[in-house]
Write a protein that holds these residues in place. Structure first.
Motif, PDB file in Angstrom:
ATOM      1  N   GLU A 115       1.194  -0.998   0.081  1.00 26.94           N
ATOM      2  CA  GLU A 115       0.007  -0.284   0.429  1.00 26.94           C
ATOM      3  C   GLU A 115       0.699   1.579  -0.439  1.00 26.94           C
ATOM      4  O   GLU A 115       1.653   1.310   0.310  1.00 26.94           O
ATOM      5  CB  GLU A 115      -0.654   0.126   1.556  1.00 26.94           C
ATOM      6  CG  GLU A 115      -1.717   1.271   1.091  1.00 26.94           C
ATOM      7  CD  GLU A 115      -2.725   1.417   2.420  1.00 26.94           C
ATOM      8  OE1 GLU A 115      -3.055   2.031   3.076  1.00 26.94           O
ATOM      9  OE2 GLU A 115      -2.637   0.191   3.741  1.00 26.94           O
ATOM     10  N   LEU A 116       0.578   2.176  -0.772  1.00 30.17           N
ATOM     11  CA  LEU A 116       1.318   3.792  -1.042  1.00 30.17           C
ATOM     12  C   LEU A 116       0.804   4.457  -0.117  1.00 30.17           C
ATOM     13  O   LEU A 116      -0.995   4.658  -0.505  1.00 30.17           O
ATOM     14  CB  LEU A 116       1.523   4.027  -2.373  1.00 30.17           C
ATOM     15  CG  LEU A 116       2.779   3.007  -3.294  1.00 30.17           C
ATOM     16  CD1 LEU A 116       2.396   3.267  -5.008  1.00 30.17           C
ATOM     17  CD2 LEU A 116       3.747   2.691  -2.459  1.00 30.17           C
ATOM     18  N   SER A 117       1.432   5.531   0.808  1.00 36.28           N
ATOM     19  CA  SER A 117       0.413   6.156   1.729  1.00 36.28           C
ATOM     20  C   SER A 117       0.812   7.082   0.989  1.00 36.28           C
ATOM     21  O   SER A 117       2.160   8.071   0.618  1.00 36.28           O
ATOM     22  CB  SER A 117       0.316   5.815   2.961  1.00 36.28           C
ATOM     23  OG  SER A 117       1.204   5.715   3.644  1.00 36.28           O
ATOM     24  N   GLN A 118       0.471   8.690   1.585  1.00 34.59           N
ATOM     25  CA  GLN A 118       0.861   9.763   1.706  1.00 34.59           C
ATOM     26  C   GLN A 118       0.562  10.918   3.018  1.00 34.59           C
ATOM     27  O   GLN A 118      -0.702  10.291   3.396  1.00 34.59           O
ATOM     28  CB  GLN A 118       0.973  10.481   0.270  1.00 34.59           C
ATOM     29  CG  GLN A 118      -0.738  10.815   0.096  1.00 34.59           C
ATOM     30  CD  GLN A 118      -0.646  11.376  -0.931  1.00 34.59           C
ATOM     31  OE1 GLN A 118       0.405  12.305  -1.600  1.00 34.59           O
ATOM     32  NE2 GLN A 118      -2.012  11.578  -1.701  1.00 34.59           N
ATOM     33  N   PRO A 119       1.352  11.631   4.263  1.00 31.08           N
ATOM     34  CA  PRO A 119       0.734  12.115   4.971  1.00 31.08           C
ATOM     35  C   PRO A 119      -0.259  13.534   4.200  1.00 31.08           C
ATOM     36  O   PRO A 119      -0.514  14.073   2.956  1.00 31.08           O
ATOM     37  CB  PRO A 119       2.237  13.153   5.503  1.00 31.08           C
ATOM     38  CG  PRO A 119       2.914  13.247   4.063  1.00 31.08           C
ATOM     39  CD  PRO A 119       3.036  11.727   3.241  1.00 31.08           C
ATOM     40  N   GLU A 120      -1.623  13.675   5.671  1.00 32.62           N
ATOM     41  CA  GLU A 120      -2.168  14.247   4.951  1.00 32.62           C
ATOM     42  C   GLU A 120      -2.344  15.637   5.946  1.00 32.62           C
ATOM     43  O   GLU A 120      -2.491  14.538   7.287  1.00 32.62           O
ATOM     44  CB  GLU A 120      -3.627  13.601   4.615  1.00 32.62           C
ATOM     45  CG  GLU A 120      -3.638  12.459   3.419  1.00 32.62           C
ATOM     46  CD  GLU A 120      -5.075  11.957   3.449  1.00 32.62           C
ATOM     47  OE1 GLU A 120      -5.741  12.029   4.336  1.00 32.62           O
ATOM     48  OE2 GLU A 120      -5.165  10.979   2.039  1.00 32.62           O
TER      49      GLU A 120
ATOM     50  N   ASN B 208       7.309  11.191  -0.665  1.00 31.25           N
ATOM     51  CA  ASN B 208       6.580   9.829  -0.311  1.00 31.25           C
ATOM     52  C   ASN B 208       7.132   8.928  -1.642  1.00 31.25           C
ATOM     53  O   ASN B 208       6.819  10.136  -2.565  1.00 31.25           O
ATOM     54  CB  ASN B 208       5.839  10.016   0.530  1.00 31.25           C
ATOM     55  CG  ASN B 208       4.491  11.037  -0.744  1.00 31.25           C
ATOM     56  OD1 ASN B 208       3.935  10.746  -1.097  1.00 31.25           O
ATOM     57  ND2 ASN B 208       4.745  11.953  -0.109  1.00 31.25           N
TER      58      ASN B 208
ATOM     59  N   THR C 130      10.618   8.503   1.539  1.00 36.68           N
ATOM     60  CA  THR C 130       9.922   8.082   1.142  1.00 36.68           C
ATOM     61  C   THR C 130       9.279   6.681   1.002  1.00 36.68           C
ATOM     62  O   THR C 130       8.219   5.803   1.083  1.00 36.68           O
ATOM     63  CB  THR C 130      10.685   7.889  -0.692  1.00 36.68           C
ATOM     64  OG1 THR C 130      10.724   9.541  -0.794  1.00 36.68           O
ATOM     65  CG2 THR C 130       9.079   7.285  -1.484  1.00 36.68           C
ATOM     66  N   THR C 131      10.722   5.588   1.434  1.00 32.24           N
ATOM     67  CA  THR C 131      10.146   3.669   1.836  1.00 32.24           C
ATOM     68  C   THR C 131       9.316   3.740   2.697  1.00 32.24           C
ATOM     69  O   THR C 131       8.549   2.809   3.376  1.00 32.24           O
ATOM     70  CB  THR C 131      10.943   3.267   1.586  1.00 32.24           C
ATOM     71  OG1 THR C 131      12.264   3.418   2.631  1.00 32.24           O
ATOM     72  CG2 THR C 131      11.952   3.126   0.405  1.00 32.24           C
ATOM     73  N   MET C 132       9.280   5.027   4.059  1.00 38.14           N
ATOM     74  CA  MET C 132       8.887   4.990   5.388  1.00 38.14           C
ATOM     75  C   MET C 132       6.969   4.624   4.636  1.00 38.14           C
ATOM     76  O   MET C 132       5.738   4.420   5.526  1.00 38.14           O
ATOM     77  CB  MET C 132       8.510   5.850   6.668  1.00 38.14           C
ATOM     78  CG  MET C 132       9.800   6.443   6.509  1.00 38.14           C
ATOM     79  SD  MET C 132      10.635   8.127   7.370  1.00 38.14           S
ATOM     80  CE  MET C 132       9.440   7.670   8.252  1.00 38.14           C
ATOM     81  N   TYR C 133       7.082   5.150   3.934  1.00 40.87           N
ATOM     82  CA  TYR C 133       5.074   5.269   3.403  1.00 40.87           C
ATOM     83  C   TYR C 133       5.016   4.327   2.377  1.00 40.87           C
ATOM     84  O   TYR C 133       4.078   3.989   1.665  1.00 40.87           O
ATOM     85  CB  TYR C 133       4.747   6.730   2.346  1.00 40.87           C
ATOM     86  CG  TYR C 133       4.774   7.507   3.018  1.00 40.87           C
ATOM     87  CD1 TYR C 133       3.953   8.144   4.341  1.00 40.87           C
ATOM     88  CD2 TYR C 133       6.302   8.723   3.337  1.00 40.87           C
ATOM     89  CE1 TYR C 133       3.742   9.203   5.112  1.00 40.87           C
ATOM     90  CE2 TYR C 133       6.175   9.143   4.930  1.00 40.87           C
ATOM     91  CZ  TYR C 133       5.288   9.923   5.510  1.00 40.87           C
ATOM     92  OH  TYR C 133       5.302  11.170   5.759  1.00 40.87           O
TER      93      TYR C 133
ATOM     94  N   LYS D 162       4.035   0.393   2.650  1.00 44.66           N
ATOM     95  CA  LYS D 162       3.262  -1.578   3.709  1.00 44.66           C
ATOM     96  C   LYS D 162       2.725  -1.754   3.156  1.00 44.66           C
ATOM     97  O   LYS D 162       2.173  -2.180   2.191  1.00 44.66           O
ATOM     98  CB  LYS D 162       2.103  -0.088   4.779  1.00 44.66           C
ATOM     99  CG  LYS D 162       2.731   1.209   5.534  1.00 44.66           C
ATOM    100  CD  LYS D 162       1.315   1.882   5.850  1.00 44.66           C
ATOM    101  CE  LYS D 162       1.591   2.967   6.556  1.00 44.66           C
ATOM    102  NZ  LYS D 162       0.212   3.089   7.422  1.00 44.66           N
TER     103      LYS D 162
END
Length: 354
Positions: A164-169, A228, A347-350, A352
């Motif tokens: 799953e690719l995510s990003q801060p919001e 990210n 970037t890889t922190m996001y 999952k």
């Protein structure tokens, strides 16, 4: 009269005393002189690119360091809990910390250090007619919407692989005033300051080494500073579009407007969600994007007909000492290695695993 042998006789010129034709010797000497000169120019360009990479890398480290220090200090204050719950404060901090202190200031210093590399003004603003300006803006928005669609397909493809690719919001705006702050923080300020940092300061410093190389190199940096995966993919594609438009028009204003309008799509959706609900917000935002794509296609046709879409003038002749695209990138890498490693780690922190 004595005749020289054919193998030592060239256009009536007798052989030199050591058996070498002086005309051929002169040509050989000239060839070697040119090669030595070309090698010197290649070394000079390599050294300049290495220095550029170090300076740009130090600027990226400053970008990360300033944000980190301010966040760490801010976390020690009693106001941090309020910040986490307020979208308005998050957006205000985004303006002050990210764009003013950690982006505009370091990149301005970088441009000052590398000012001798610039082949034109720091902020390119060559005059464009209203029709051409409008056409470029809608053409760029069309490309940005296309990049958004492509990124969504990448997200779906990665999802099928079990990731799953995510990003801060940020928190959604909860008042009319918060929406106004969001417009400034999400659309206007990034459109101005990010384009200034990337398409003015960085692109200007690299442009002399090849326009295509400069556009791609700056787009990589542009993608990485977003921190990210999702935004890297999107920002890289849009960065190429914005860089190309800036190069072709020699004007950064279309890129700034495109950037602001593209970010404004999300602000529009948030505002409509606040006033009318999610369903209407998605419907209206979708309609606006379709209209932007339609106008963008019309604008592309207009630019092609007017022969504005491709660079005008004679194609510059490739210099015999010019470095290859890959060699130029490799020269930049040593200075960029550490900040790139940090940004890639962020970037890889996001990413999952589902």
């Amino acid at each position: 009269m004595y005749q020289y042998p054919n193998n030592n006789y060239n256009n009536g010129i007798p052989p030199y005393q050591n058996g070498v034709n002086p005309y051929q010797q002169q040509q050989y000497n000239e060839y070697m002189r040119r090669q030595m000169h070309y090698n010197m120019l290649r070394r000079k360009e390599k050294n300049e690119l290495i220095i550029n990479g170090i300076v740009i890398g130090a600027t990226l480290l400053s970008f990360l360091f300033i944000q980190s220090i301010i966040i760490v200090v801010f976390q020690k204050t009693p106001y941090y809990n309020i910040y986490e719950e307020s979208g308005m404060l998050q957006n205000a901090a985004n303006v002050i910390i990210v764009h003013l202190l950690s982006l505009a200031v370091p990149f301005s210093i970088m441009a000052l250090i590398l000012k001798k590399r610039f082949t034109g003004p720091l902020i390119p603003v060559k005059k464009l007619g209203a029709a051409k300006m409008t056409a470029w803006i809608f053409a760029g928005l069309c490309g940005a919407v296309g990049a958004n669609v492509f990124t969504s397909y990448v997200i779906k493809f990665v999802d099928t692989l079990g990731y799953e690719l995510s990003q801060p919001e940020f928190k959604k705006p909860d008042s009319a005033f918060a929406i106004l702050i969001s417009v400034v923080a999400v659309a206007v300020v990034p459109g101005i300051f990010e384009e200034y940092a990337l398409r003015c300061c960085t692109l200007g410093a690299l442009r002399k080494y090849g326009k295509g190389f400069a556009v791609v190199a700056v787009s990589i940096v542009f993608g990485l500073i977003h921190g990210n995966v999702i935004q890297f993919i999107f920002a890289f594609i849009v960065g190429v579009i914005l860089g190309y438009i800036t190069i072709v028009t020699d004007n950064v204003i279309p890129a700034m407007v495109i950037h602001a309008c593209n970010n404004g799509f999300s602000v529009l959706n948030d505002a409509l969600t606040y006033y009318s609900g999610t369903k209407i917000a998605n419907y209206v935002t979708g309609a606006v994007m379709i209209a932007a794509v339609t106008l963008g296609i019309i604008s592309l046709i207009y630019l092609l007909v007017k022969k504005e879409f491709l660079p005008t003038g004679e194609k510059p002749e490739k210099k015999p000492y010019e470095l290859s695209f890959g060699t130029k990138l490799l020269c930049l890498l040593p200075g960029l290695a550490l900040p790139f490693a940090i940004l890639i780690a962020m970037t890889t922190m996001y990413i999952k695993h589902k």
